[in-house]
Design an enzyme around this catalytic site. Structure first.
Site, short mmCIF file in Angstrom:
data_model
loop_
_atom_site.label_atom_id
_atom_site.label_comp_id
_atom_site.label_asym_id
_atom_site.label_seq_id
_atom_site.Cartn_x
_atom_site.Cartn_y
_atom_site.Cartn_z
N CYS A 136 15.46 -5.43 21.36
CA CYS A 136 14.45 -4.98 22.32
C CYS A 136 14.09 -3.52 22.07
O CYS A 136 14.85 -2.62 22.44
CB CYS A 136 14.97 -5.16 23.75
SG CYS A 136 13.83 -4.56 25.01
N CYS A 139 13.57 -1.49 25.30
CA CYS A 139 14.83 -1.15 25.98
C CYS A 139 15.55 0.00 25.29
O CYS A 139 16.06 0.91 25.96
CB CYS A 139 15.76 -2.36 26.00
SG CYS A 139 15.06 -3.89 26.59
N ASP A 140 15.63 -0.04 23.98
CA ASP A 140 16.53 0.85 23.24
C ASP A 140 15.82 1.88 22.36
O ASP A 140 16.47 2.69 21.71
CB ASP A 140 17.46 0.01 22.35
CG ASP A 140 18.30 -0.96 23.16
OD1 ASP A 140 18.63 -0.62 24.32
OD2 ASP A 140 18.62 -2.04 22.65
#
Length: 314
Positions: A136, A139-140
């Site tokens: 992701c 997300c990261d």
């Protein structure tokens, strides 16, 4: 005594939440169960640009709007995992729906269980997930600001991840096993216009290394067999999805890939069980088709409930 609902919806992605909106608006008692993240995969999209009327909205914001709308119509959103659904002994009796915390009953069930990210299945992958390997980018991605990263895949998700990371990382290398991308041309054109994006085509990731963090990726040319090492700090894997419906195989017929066999009417082989979203075998997996499925499945489920209660209208 188990709490009973007219409709229980398994999965809190766009399909499931839309089903919750429609069931609630129809005056049915309904609950949406989600085991991980409200909104599902869409929450990991930085900007939704292909859904009519909402250009630029983030996936997380869109998911919260769906959740709030479902709850406004009386649908409960419950963070718990459904582990088993037992068929009724005869039509008219409820489905017994077991979650990790409690057991519920439902007249109708909608399976909107969606998909999960496919892993590479190569040595060292499991040890480096969360330590340089991610599924992701939204997300990261911030962990890799100013660093060198690679994105593995050739569909829309991979291309969107690469576009997002091109704004953060020093360089982005897209690794794809074919000589052309499966994703939309508009995304490919955006990437080709960026100075910090490189392309590694006809290639697969065959190895990863680093301890305790990822520091390189082994890439193998599919035509020549030549191997080369890419020095990267991050690898974002977007090589496809796998269905989450294995636990419900006794309720719904599935194909050899694990997708629910269900047509555009969202009906299944089990009366009272309906499917919606990306877990259903269909030609196009997009946000538009997911919410359409949610509306169709919920409408069918509500008609089923009405028929059993004797309130079906003509």
């Amino acid at each position: 005594m188990a709490e009973r609902f007219d409709v229980i919806i398994v999965g809190g992605g766009p399909a499931g939440l839309t089903a919750g909106i429609y069931a609630g608006r129809a005056g049915k008692t309904a609950a949406v169960f989600e085991r991980e993240t409200i909104g599902g995969q869409i929450t990991f999209t930085d900007s939704i640009d292909n859904y009519p009327g909402t250009p630029g909205i983030s996936g997380a914001e869109y998911a919260m709007k769906l959740k709030d709308q479902a709850e406004e119509f009386g649908t409960q959103v419950i963070m718990d995992e459904i582990t088993e659904i037992k068929k009724p002994g005869k039509e008219g009796e409820p489905f017994v729906v077991k979650a990790t915390e409690n057991t519920y009953e439902a007249t109708a069930v909608i399976l909107a269980t969606g998909l999960s990210s496919r892993r590479m299945g190569i040595p060292g992958e499991a040890e480096l997930i969360g330590k340089g390997i991610s599924f992701c980018a939204v997300c990261d991605g911030m962990f890799f600001r100013g660093k060198d990263v690679a994105v593995y895949g050739g569909g829309n998700t991979a291309l969107e991840d690469a576009i997002y990371m091109s704004q953060l990382a020093s360089s982005v290398t897209i690794i794809h096993r074919r000589d052309r991308f499966r994703g939309e041309d508009t995304l490919v054109r955006q990437l080709k216009s960026k100075d910090n994006v490189k392309f590694c085509m006809n290639s697969t990731v065959t190895g990863v290394s680093g301890s305790p963090l990822l520091d390189s990726v082994e890439v193998t040319d599919k035509e020549t067999g030549e191997k080369k090492e890419l020095k990267v700090n991050g690898l974002f894997v977007a090589i496809g999805k796998i269905p989450n419906g294995k636990v419900f195989a006794d309720l719904v017929e599935e194909d050899d890939r694990g997708y629910y066999k269900s047509g555009e009417d969202c009906l299944t082989m089990t009366p009272g069980v309906f499917t919606a979203g990306d877990g259903r075998d269909k030609a196009v997996n997009q946000l538009t088709t997911a919410v359409a499925d949610g509306a169709v499945a919920a409408t069918a489920a509500c008609h089923y409930v009405d028929r059993l209660s004797g309130n079906e209208y003509v």
